[in-house]
Scaffold this motif. Structure first.
Motif, PDB file in Angstrom:
ATOM      1  N   PRO A 121       0.801  -1.227   0.000  1.00 14.87           N
ATOM      2  CA  PRO A 121       0.000   0.000   0.000  1.00 14.87           C
ATOM      3  C   PRO A 121       0.834   1.278   0.000  1.00 14.87           C
ATOM      4  CG  PRO A 121      -0.157  -1.135   2.127  1.00 14.87           C
ATOM      5  CD  PRO A 121       0.599  -2.036   1.200  1.00 14.87           C
ATOM      6  N   SER A 122       2.041   1.199   0.529  1.00 11.81           N
ATOM      7  CA  SER A 122       2.833   2.435   0.626  1.00 11.81           C
ATOM      8  C   SER A 122       3.808   2.589  -0.547  1.00 11.81           C
ATOM      9  CB  SER A 122       3.594   2.456   1.956  1.00 11.81           C
ATOM     10  OG  SER A 122       4.364   1.284   2.051  1.00 11.81           O
ATOM     11  N   LEU A 123       3.665   1.751  -1.550  1.00 10.21           N
ATOM     12  CA  LEU A 123       4.482   1.900  -2.763  1.00 10.21           C
ATOM     13  C   LEU A 123       3.571   2.313  -3.923  1.00 10.21           C
ATOM     14  CD1 LEU A 123       6.810  -1.276  -2.706  1.00 10.21           C
ATOM     15  CD2 LEU A 123       7.293   1.019  -1.822  1.00 10.21           C
ATOM     16  N   SER A 124       4.140   3.038  -4.879  1.00 18.33           N
ATOM     17  CA  SER A 124       3.371   3.441  -6.064  1.00 18.33           C
ATOM     18  C   SER A 124       3.185   2.228  -6.991  1.00 18.33           C
ATOM     19  CB  SER A 124       4.122   4.539  -6.821  1.00 18.33           C
ATOM     20  OG  SER A 124       5.285   3.983  -7.398  1.00 18.33           O
ATOM     21  N   ALA A 125       2.384   2.445  -8.042  1.00 21.33           N
ATOM     22  CA  ALA A 125       2.184   1.367  -9.037  1.00 21.33           C
ATOM     23  C   ALA A 125       3.522   0.985  -9.655  1.00 21.33           C
ATOM     24  CB  ALA A 125       1.206   1.840 -10.103  1.00 21.33           C
ATOM     25  N   ILE A 126       4.313   1.981 -10.027  1.00 21.15           N
ATOM     26  CA  ILE A 126       5.620   1.696 -10.656  1.00 21.15           C
ATOM     27  C   ILE A 126       6.510   0.920  -9.685  1.00 21.15           C
ATOM     28  CG2 ILE A 126       7.781   2.763 -11.455  1.00 21.15           C
ATOM     29  CD1 ILE A 126       6.190   4.924 -12.740  1.00 21.15           C
ATOM     30  N   GLU A 127       6.525   1.367  -8.412  1.00 23.96           N
ATOM     31  CA  GLU A 127       7.391   0.694  -7.429  1.00 23.96           C
ATOM     32  C   GLU A 127       6.927  -0.732  -7.163  1.00 23.96           C
ATOM     33  OE1 GLU A 127       8.788   4.668  -4.941  1.00 23.96           O
ATOM     34  OE2 GLU A 127       6.916   3.649  -4.416  1.00 23.96           O
ATOM     35  N   ASN A 128       5.604  -0.925  -7.078  1.00 22.11           N
ATOM     36  CA  ASN A 128       5.096  -2.294  -6.888  1.00 22.11           C
ATOM     37  C   ASN A 128       5.517  -3.189  -8.042  1.00 22.11           C
ATOM     38  OD1 ASN A 128       3.138  -3.166  -4.607  1.00 22.11           O
ATOM     39  ND2 ASN A 128       2.565  -1.023  -4.985  1.00 22.11           N
ATOM     40  N   LEU A 129       5.329  -2.671  -9.252  1.00 27.69           N
ATOM     41  CA  LEU A 129       5.657  -3.472 -10.437  1.00 27.69           C
ATOM     42  C   LEU A 129       7.149  -3.802 -10.455  1.00 27.69           C
ATOM     43  CD1 LEU A 129       5.241  -4.747 -13.171  1.00 27.69           C
ATOM     44  CD2 LEU A 129       5.146  -2.475 -14.185  1.00 27.69           C
ATOM     45  N   THR A 130       7.972  -2.808 -10.191  1.00 30.71           N
ATOM     46  CA  THR A 130       9.423  -3.025 -10.219  1.00 30.71           C
ATOM     47  C   THR A 130       9.821  -4.062  -9.173  1.00 30.71           C
ATOM     48  OG1 THR A 130       9.577  -0.694 -10.776  1.00 30.71           O
ATOM     49  CG2 THR A 130      11.624  -1.785 -10.224  1.00 30.71           C
ATOM     50  N   TYR A 131       9.201  -3.930  -7.998  1.00 32.66           N
ATOM     51  CA  TYR A 131       9.516  -4.835  -6.885  1.00 32.66           C
ATOM     52  C   TYR A 131       9.095  -6.279  -7.205  1.00 32.66           C
ATOM     53  CZ  TYR A 131       9.089  -6.995  -2.292  1.00 32.66           C
ATOM     54  OH  TYR A 131       9.196  -7.852  -1.231  1.00 32.66           O
ATOM     55  N   PHE A 132       7.843  -6.449  -7.643  1.00 34.22           N
ATOM     56  CA  PHE A 132       7.371  -7.818  -7.912  1.00 34.22           C
ATOM     57  C   PHE A 132       8.073  -8.425  -9.133  1.00 34.22           C
ATOM     58  CE2 PHE A 132       3.811  -6.543  -5.133  1.00 34.22           C
ATOM     59  CZ  PHE A 132       3.864  -7.612  -4.255  1.00 34.22           C
ATOM     60  N   ALA A 133       8.416  -7.592 -10.102  1.00 39.19           N
ATOM     61  CA  ALA A 133       9.165  -8.114 -11.256  1.00 39.19           C
ATOM     62  C   ALA A 133      10.532  -8.615 -10.790  1.00 39.19           C
ATOM     63  CB  ALA A 133       9.315  -7.028 -12.322  1.00 39.19           C
ATOM     64  N   LEU A 134      11.155  -7.858  -9.883  1.00 33.90           N
ATOM     65  CA  LEU A 134      12.472  -8.254  -9.370  1.00 33.90           C
ATOM     66  C   LEU A 134      12.372  -9.582  -8.616  1.00 33.90           C
ATOM     67  CD1 LEU A 134      15.327  -7.113  -9.419  1.00 33.90           C
ATOM     68  CD2 LEU A 134      14.877  -6.034  -7.212  1.00 33.90           C
ATOM     69  N   ALA A 154      -2.059   7.425 -12.742  1.00 36.18           N
ATOM     70  CA  ALA A 154      -2.042   6.531 -11.563  1.00 36.18           C
ATOM     71  C   ALA A 154      -0.684   5.869 -11.350  1.00 36.18           C
ATOM     72  CB  ALA A 154      -3.117   5.456 -11.724  1.00 36.18           C
ATOM     73  N   HIS A 155       0.235   6.035 -12.291  1.00 30.23           N
ATOM     74  CA  HIS A 155       1.503   5.287 -12.203  1.00 30.23           C
ATOM     75  C   HIS A 155       2.305   5.616 -10.950  1.00 30.23           C
ATOM     76  CE1 HIS A 155       1.717   4.358 -16.810  1.00 30.23           C
ATOM     77  NE2 HIS A 155       0.598   3.953 -16.251  1.00 30.23           N
ATOM     78  N   GLU A 156       2.225   6.894 -10.526  1.00 30.16           N
ATOM     79  CA  GLU A 156       3.042   7.317  -9.375  1.00 30.16           C
ATOM     80  C   GLU A 156       2.223   7.333  -8.082  1.00 30.16           C
ATOM     81  OE1 GLU A 156       6.235   8.656  -9.959  1.00 30.16           O
ATOM     82  OE2 GLU A 156       6.205   9.311 -12.053  1.00 30.16           O
ATOM     83  N   ARG A 157       0.936   7.009  -8.184  1.00 31.83           N
ATOM     84  CA  ARG A 157       0.091   7.058  -6.963  1.00 31.83           C
ATOM     85  C   ARG A 157       0.314   5.830  -6.098  1.00 31.83           C
ATOM     86  NH1 ARG A 157      -5.708   7.990  -9.074  1.00 31.83           N
ATOM     87  NH2 ARG A 157      -6.172   6.964  -7.111  1.00 31.83           N
ATOM     88  N   LEU A 158       0.094   6.008  -4.766  1.00 27.33           N
ATOM     89  CA  LEU A 158       0.276   4.885  -3.851  1.00 27.33           C
ATOM     90  C   LEU A 158      -0.837   3.866  -4.064  1.00 27.33           C
ATOM     91  CD1 LEU A 158       1.352   6.627  -0.519  1.00 27.33           C
ATOM     92  CD2 LEU A 158       2.744   5.819  -2.439  1.00 27.33           C
ATOM     93  N   ALA A 159      -0.459   2.591  -4.071  1.00 27.49           N
ATOM     94  CA  ALA A 159      -1.414   1.526  -4.390  1.00 27.49           C
ATOM     95  C   ALA A 159      -2.436   1.306  -3.278  1.00 27.49           C
ATOM     96  CB  ALA A 159      -0.661   0.228  -4.674  1.00 27.49           C
ATOM     97  N   GLY A 160      -2.146   1.843  -2.085  1.00 26.98           N
ATOM     98  CA  GLY A 160      -3.075   1.678  -0.961  1.00 26.98           C
ATOM     99  C   GLY A 160      -4.481   2.169  -1.273  1.00 26.98           C
ATOM    100  N   ASN A 161      -4.590   3.149  -2.185  1.00 30.11           N
ATOM    101  CA  ASN A 161      -5.926   3.700  -2.501  1.00 30.11           C
ATOM    102  C   ASN A 161      -6.494   3.154  -3.803  1.00 30.11           C
ATOM    103  OD1 ASN A 161      -5.705   5.417  -0.255  1.00 30.11           O
ATOM    104  ND2 ASN A 161      -4.396   6.789  -1.450  1.00 30.11           N
ATOM    105  N   PHE A 162      -5.884   2.137  -4.361  1.00 29.29           N
ATOM    106  CA  PHE A 162      -6.347   1.653  -5.664  1.00 29.29           C
ATOM    107  C   PHE A 162      -7.629   0.831  -5.550  1.00 29.29           C
ATOM    108  CE2 PHE A 162      -2.196   1.528  -8.397  1.00 29.29           C
ATOM    109  CZ  PHE A 162      -2.079   2.900  -8.244  1.00 29.29           C
TER     110      PHE A 162
END
Ligand code: ATP
Length: 235
Positions: free
Chosen positions: A89-102, A126-134
């Motif tokens: 929730p505290s990571l953006s869409a880009i950060e989540n994607l980068t993290y899970f891809a890694l 929405a790419h830079e928004r925090l995923a907590g509110n998605f």
């Protein structure tokens, strides 16, 4: 080679035969809908494909990886979207994607992450928004982007449209079609007969763990599909 092969798969929990003698082959790009009421065995089937449950009998391979003998190998080939896609929730869409891809062994830069998120239908704002509110639909799009980053061969969706509004469900159909066009096979467990008709090439009806009907989706209109479904559950 089929992307997904289930051959005579059975599993029981005590006296409950959750899945009985199920065979299913999906070709690259094929979209298959698994229909059935609560308790029919849909989630159990997905859990066996993911290697979380081991069948008592039969075999499952995902793009050549045996789900029971090599569950990590099978999972590496799968993009899995559970009913609620869990993101940080505290990571953006880009950060989540980068993290899970890694985590899946793929290092991607921000430009690639943006491109994959856009391909999965997530609006650039929405790419830079925090995923907590998605919303559920936005989470699914990030989930699909993760599957694309992993270069998954198979997308597994569990009840993907429950709780989605009409616009988000329509977006999901478009994303499924785009995945199919890239050669990704899609297996969705669902109650949503309308959506099935919209995107699936083939459908199967499970009742009490057994496949009681299987059809090309193009042969049925939505009303005929509903009639067939009710008939198969009653007979
Ligand atoms: P739903 O739409 O409610 O998710 P489903 O089609 O996914 O239903 P499953 O969850 O696969 O159905 O369940 C199939 C059957 O197996 C049910 O009778 C269920 O109670 C039983 N079952 C599933 N998992 C277990 C378990 N871990 N232990 C015991 N019984 C189980």
């Amino acid at each position: 080679m089929s992307t997904l092969e289930l051959d005579s798969v059975s599993i029981a929990f005590g006296a409950v035969h959750a899945v009985e003698d199920l065979s299913l082959h999906l070709q690259p790009g094929e979209v298959y809908a698994l229909l059935g009421p609560n308790g029919a065995g849909k989630t159990t089937t997905l859990n066996m494909i993911l290697g979380f449950l081991r069948p008592d009998r039969g075999s499952i391979t995902v793009a050549g990886a045996d789900a029971a003998a090599d569950p990590l190998g099978a999972r590496a080939r799968i993009g899995y979207l559970p009913e609620t896609v869990m993101l940080h929730p505290s990571l953006s869409a880009i950060e989540n994607l980068t993290y899970f891809a890694l985590l899946a062994g793929r290092k991607i830069d921000a430009a690639t992450a943006r491109q994959l998120l856009s391909e999965a239908g997530l609006q650039p704002e929405a790419h830079e928004r925090l995923a907590g509110n998605f919303s559920k639909g936005m989470r699914q799009k990030v989930g699909v982007a993760i599957a694309l980053a992993k270069q998954a061969h198979l997308l597994l969706l569990d009840e993907p449209t429950s709780g989605l509004d009409a616009s988000a469900a329509n977006d999901l159909s478009n994303v499924i079609r785009a995945a199919s066009e890239r050669g990704i096979a899609v297996l969705m467990a669902t109650h949503d007969l309308f959506r099935v008709k919209d995107v699936a090439h083939r459908l199967g009806i499970l009742r009490a763990g057994r496949m009681v009907d299987e059809r090309d989706a193009a042969t049925l209109d939505p009303v005929a599909l509903e009639q067939l479904y009710l008939q198969r559950l009653a007979s």
